[in-house]
Design a protein around this motif. Structure first.
Motif, mmCIF file in Angstrom:
data_model
loop_
_atom_site.group_PDB
_atom_site.id
_atom_site.type_symbol
_atom_site.label_atom_id
_atom_site.label_comp_id
_atom_site.label_asym_id
_atom_site.label_seq_id
_atom_site.Cartn_x
_atom_site.Cartn_y
_atom_site.Cartn_z
ATOM 1 N N CYS A 31 0.801 -1.227 0.000
ATOM 2 C CA CYS A 31 0.000 0.000 0.000
ATOM 3 C C CYS A 31 0.828 1.268 0.000
ATOM 4 O O CYS A 31 0.291 2.353 -0.247
ATOM 5 C CB CYS A 31 -0.940 0.013 1.211
ATOM 6 S SG CYS A 31 -2.371 -1.066 1.026
ATOM 7 N N GLY A 32 2.116 1.165 0.306
ATOM 8 C CA GLY A 32 2.950 2.365 0.344
ATOM 9 C C GLY A 32 2.398 3.363 1.350
ATOM 10 O O GLY A 32 1.973 3.007 2.443
ATOM 11 N N LYS A 33 2.357 4.622 0.955
ATOM 12 C CA LYS A 33 1.857 5.682 1.836
ATOM 13 C C LYS A 33 0.490 6.188 1.391
ATOM 14 O O LYS A 33 0.085 7.292 1.765
ATOM 15 C CB LYS A 33 2.866 6.830 1.895
ATOM 16 C CG LYS A 33 4.221 6.436 2.492
ATOM 17 C CD LYS A 33 5.133 7.631 2.646
ATOM 18 C CE LYS A 33 6.489 7.235 3.217
ATOM 19 N NZ LYS A 33 6.372 6.636 4.564
ATOM 20 N N ASP A 34 -0.206 5.391 0.601
ATOM 21 C CA ASP A 34 -1.534 5.781 0.123
ATOM 22 C C ASP A 34 -2.515 5.788 1.292
ATOM 23 O O ASP A 34 -2.832 4.730 1.843
ATOM 24 C CB ASP A 34 -2.002 4.804 -0.951
ATOM 25 C CG ASP A 34 -3.346 5.205 -1.563
ATOM 26 O OD1 ASP A 34 -3.935 6.203 -1.095
ATOM 27 O OD2 ASP A 34 -3.798 4.512 -2.484
ATOM 28 N N PRO A 35 -3.032 6.955 1.700
ATOM 29 C CA PRO A 35 -3.920 7.013 2.869
ATOM 30 C C PRO A 35 -5.301 6.414 2.611
ATOM 31 O O PRO A 35 -6.055 6.187 3.552
ATOM 32 C CB PRO A 35 -4.025 8.517 3.154
ATOM 33 C CG PRO A 35 -3.810 9.156 1.816
ATOM 34 C CD PRO A 35 -2.820 8.286 1.105
ATOM 35 N N GLN A 36 -5.629 6.155 1.351
ATOM 36 C CA GLN A 36 -6.956 5.635 1.018
ATOM 37 C C GLN A 36 -6.992 4.116 0.936
ATOM 38 O O GLN A 36 -8.053 3.535 0.701
ATOM 39 C CB GLN A 36 -7.436 6.232 -0.302
ATOM 40 C CG GLN A 36 -7.653 7.737 -0.236
ATOM 41 C CD GLN A 36 -8.127 8.307 -1.549
ATOM 42 O OE1 GLN A 36 -7.750 7.844 -2.618
ATOM 43 N NE2 GLN A 36 -8.985 9.313 -1.472
ATOM 44 N N THR A 37 -5.850 3.469 1.107
ATOM 45 C CA THR A 37 -5.829 2.011 1.052
ATOM 46 C C THR A 37 -5.242 1.442 2.332
ATOM 47 O O THR A 37 -4.531 2.119 3.077
ATOM 48 C CB THR A 37 -5.008 1.504 -0.146
ATOM 49 O OG1 THR A 37 -3.653 1.959 -0.024
ATOM 50 C CG2 THR A 37 -5.595 1.990 -1.458
ATOM 51 N N ARG A 38 -5.547 0.197 2.567
ATOM 52 C CA ARG A 38 -4.989 -0.526 3.710
ATOM 53 C C ARG A 38 -4.642 -1.929 3.252
ATOM 54 O O ARG A 38 -5.409 -2.577 2.535
ATOM 55 C CB ARG A 38 -5.982 -0.589 4.873
ATOM 56 C CG ARG A 38 -5.367 -1.184 6.145
ATOM 57 C CD ARG A 38 -6.355 -1.142 7.293
ATOM 58 N NE ARG A 38 -7.362 -2.171 7.182
ATOM 59 C CZ ARG A 38 -7.215 -3.417 7.626
ATOM 60 N NH1 ARG A 38 -6.081 -3.796 8.179
ATOM 61 N NH2 ARG A 38 -8.184 -4.295 7.508
ATOM 62 N N CYS A 39 -3.491 -2.416 3.655
ATOM 63 C CA CYS A 39 -3.055 -3.752 3.283
ATOM 64 C C CYS A 39 -2.911 -4.618 4.528
ATOM 65 O O CYS A 39 -2.526 -4.134 5.600
ATOM 66 C CB CYS A 39 -1.718 -3.701 2.550
ATOM 67 S SG CYS A 39 -1.853 -3.087 0.854
ATOM 68 N N ARG A 59 -5.715 -6.196 -0.138
ATOM 69 C CA ARG A 59 -5.599 -4.738 -0.300
ATOM 70 C C ARG A 59 -7.004 -4.153 -0.350
ATOM 71 O O ARG A 59 -7.839 -4.550 -1.148
ATOM 72 C CB ARG A 59 -4.837 -4.406 -1.579
ATOM 73 C CG ARG A 59 -4.576 -2.925 -1.805
ATOM 74 C CD ARG A 59 -3.559 -2.733 -2.934
ATOM 75 N NE ARG A 59 -3.414 -1.330 -3.297
ATOM 76 C CZ ARG A 59 -4.112 -0.739 -4.264
ATOM 77 N NH1 ARG A 59 -4.985 -1.433 -4.980
ATOM 78 N NH2 ARG A 59 -3.927 0.542 -4.530
ATOM 79 N N ARG A 62 -9.755 -0.689 -0.153
ATOM 80 C CA ARG A 62 -10.071 0.739 -0.240
ATOM 81 C C ARG A 62 -10.839 1.075 1.024
ATOM 82 O O ARG A 62 -11.846 0.427 1.338
ATOM 83 C CB ARG A 62 -10.928 1.016 -1.473
ATOM 84 C CG ARG A 62 -11.346 2.477 -1.633
ATOM 85 C CD ARG A 62 -10.139 3.341 -1.968
ATOM 86 N NE ARG A 62 -10.528 4.610 -2.556
ATOM 87 C CZ ARG A 62 -10.942 5.675 -1.873
ATOM 88 N NH1 ARG A 62 -11.032 5.592 -0.552
ATOM 89 N NH2 ARG A 62 -11.263 6.792 -2.480
ATOM 90 N N GLU A 118 -16.748 10.785 1.395
ATOM 91 C CA GLU A 118 -15.351 11.136 1.238
ATOM 92 C C GLU A 118 -15.260 12.604 0.852
ATOM 93 O O GLU A 118 -15.988 13.055 -0.055
ATOM 94 C CB GLU A 118 -14.702 10.260 0.167
ATOM 95 C CG GLU A 118 -13.185 10.240 0.245
ATOM 96 C CD GLU A 118 -12.607 9.118 -0.582
ATOM 97 O OE1 GLU A 118 -11.887 8.286 -0.005
ATOM 98 O OE2 GLU A 118 -12.879 9.058 -1.800
#
Length: 419
Positions: A158-166, A181, A183, A224
């Protein structure tokens, strides 16, 4: 298994014509047995259909399943999945659990405190990564290496994408590991919740019965940036009832079936874990009932907690009754003996896996020695108090965050902290 909920497909919320054959099963979205279902039920399930159902399936932070049912982020779920929200939005002057809640316009929809919704985007098999990271290790070293691999894979996914969670999820007692992964939506608002007398009609004795004549339904909406989320992939209402013999699928987030427990583990459940837990649930149930009799405000405060305790008591009472049935335990012994014989008949397999049944059986004494302490200080600590749970999480998080992400308990790795 550390998590068995995410994105599992027990089946999807719509009906399709099929031959009148009885069948059942539970599958993940990436391992749906389409050929077997078509052969047994006469229903063809293709990838496009599975993708649509996955995109319309929602998981709430409570672990509840839900479904998108409009192009504007409207979510359908059970009443008990929103009763905590209704309780938190209530006060002595406005009891939304007792009297219902209805937002007649969008502006009246109210944010559910602490509720987050997630929609599964993808599943990636990372079993080989975990096997490589833990090769040749055991005990604490194995756990540390596995947790570090979990943390790395979740951060990379997920990196630093605040809209996703892994999240890496373990299946088959560690036989498989998959990266899920999601949303995520942190602004979830209550749209409708019926009065509890309608949602819970029949009360505790009638719950878990089918058919159940209750309005056990509620609606939420995903937002959102202050606006309702556009959700083109959603389920649609079908007014007619399912026909006899029609294949029916339900998507959701079920927990573990515990089908892989050995006979020794089932005996520990029967003789130790379930009796102690049920004794304490019965005591807590009685105390909540007495508290609710004080006055109307006490009854309002106790309603949600009492509902949860009674639900758990009934579900686990059924498990306890089953495990006390000689016929069920005899059947499990026969199945286990057959499996052990099959392993013994394959020398290479027997050499590779050893005798896990004897090892697990020996560990039951350790379980018996530690169970009560573990239950009282960890698993059931705080007596179901949300405030105690928050305090425990905060204290543990402060300690864990002094460590590198790869060395923390999995729940406190960087990738999971936003949840």
């Amino acid at each position: 298994m550390n998590l068995k909920l995410a994105g599992a497909l027990a089946a999807a919320a719509l009906t399709l014509p099929a031959s009148a054959l009885a069948d059942e099963g539970m599958w993940t979205f990436d391992a749906f047995p389409a050929a077997r279902v078509e052969q047994s039920l006469g229903v063809r399930i293709d990838q496009k259909w599975l993708d649509r159902i996955q995109a319309a399936s929602v998981r709430l932070t409570s672990g509840c399943s839900a479904s998108l049912v409009s192009p504007d982020g409207l979510v359908l779920t059970n009443h008990h999945c929103v009763v905590d929200c209704a309780q938190n939005l209530s006060s002595g002057g406005s009891d939304y659990v007792k009297n219902s809640f209805l937002a007649r316009i969008r502006a009246e929809e109210r944010t559910c405190p602490g509720v987050q919704a997630e929609i599964l985007l993808s599943i990636t098999d990372v079993s080989a990564d975990i096997a490589k990271a833990t090769s040749g290790l055991s005990g604490d070293d194995f756990n540390k290496a596995r947790n570090a691999a979990y943390s790395r894979l979740e951060s990379e996914g997920c990196g630093k994408d605040p809209q996703t969670r892994c999240q890496v999820i373990s299946f088959y007692r560690g036989g498989q590991h998959k990266l899920y992964r999601y949303r995520k939506y942190s602004d979830v608002r209550l749209v409708f919740a019926p009065e509890i007398s309608a949602a819970f009609f029949g009360g505790d004795p009638d719950n878990f019965n089918f058919p159940r004549y209750a309005l056990d339904v509620s609606f939420l909406r995903l937002y959102e940036n202050g606006k309702a989320v556009r959700t083109p992939q959603h389920l649609t209402w079908k007014a007619r009832a399912p026909l006899p013999g029609e294949a029916t699928f339900v998507s959701g987030n079920p927990s573990s079936t515990d089908r892989l427990l050995t006979v020794a583990q089932l005996e520990t459940q029967r003789d130790l874990i379930l009796p102690i837990g049920q004794l304490q649930r019965a005591e807590l149930r009685g105390r909540l009932i007495e508290f609710s009799r004080r006055d109307a405000e006490s009854r309002r405060i106790a309603t949600d907690s009492l509902f949860g305790v009674e639900n758990s008591f009934k579900a686990l009472f059924g498990q306890q009754s089953a495990l006390n049935s000689p016929s069920l335990m005899d059947a499990k012994r026969v199945e286990e003996a057959e499996l052990r014989a099959r392993v013994a008949a394959d020398p290479a397999l027997a050499t590779r896996i050893g005798d896990p049944w004897s090892e697990i059986s020996a560990l039951q004494k350790v379980t018996a020695d530690q169970f009560l302490r573990y239950r009282q200080l960890e698993a059931a600590s705080g007596g179901n108090s949300e405030l105690f749970d928050y305090a425990q999480i905060l204290v543990r998080a402060a300690r864990e965050r002094t460590l590198p992400s790869s060395e923390r308990l999995p729940a406190f790795a960087d990738a999971r902290l936003p949840l």
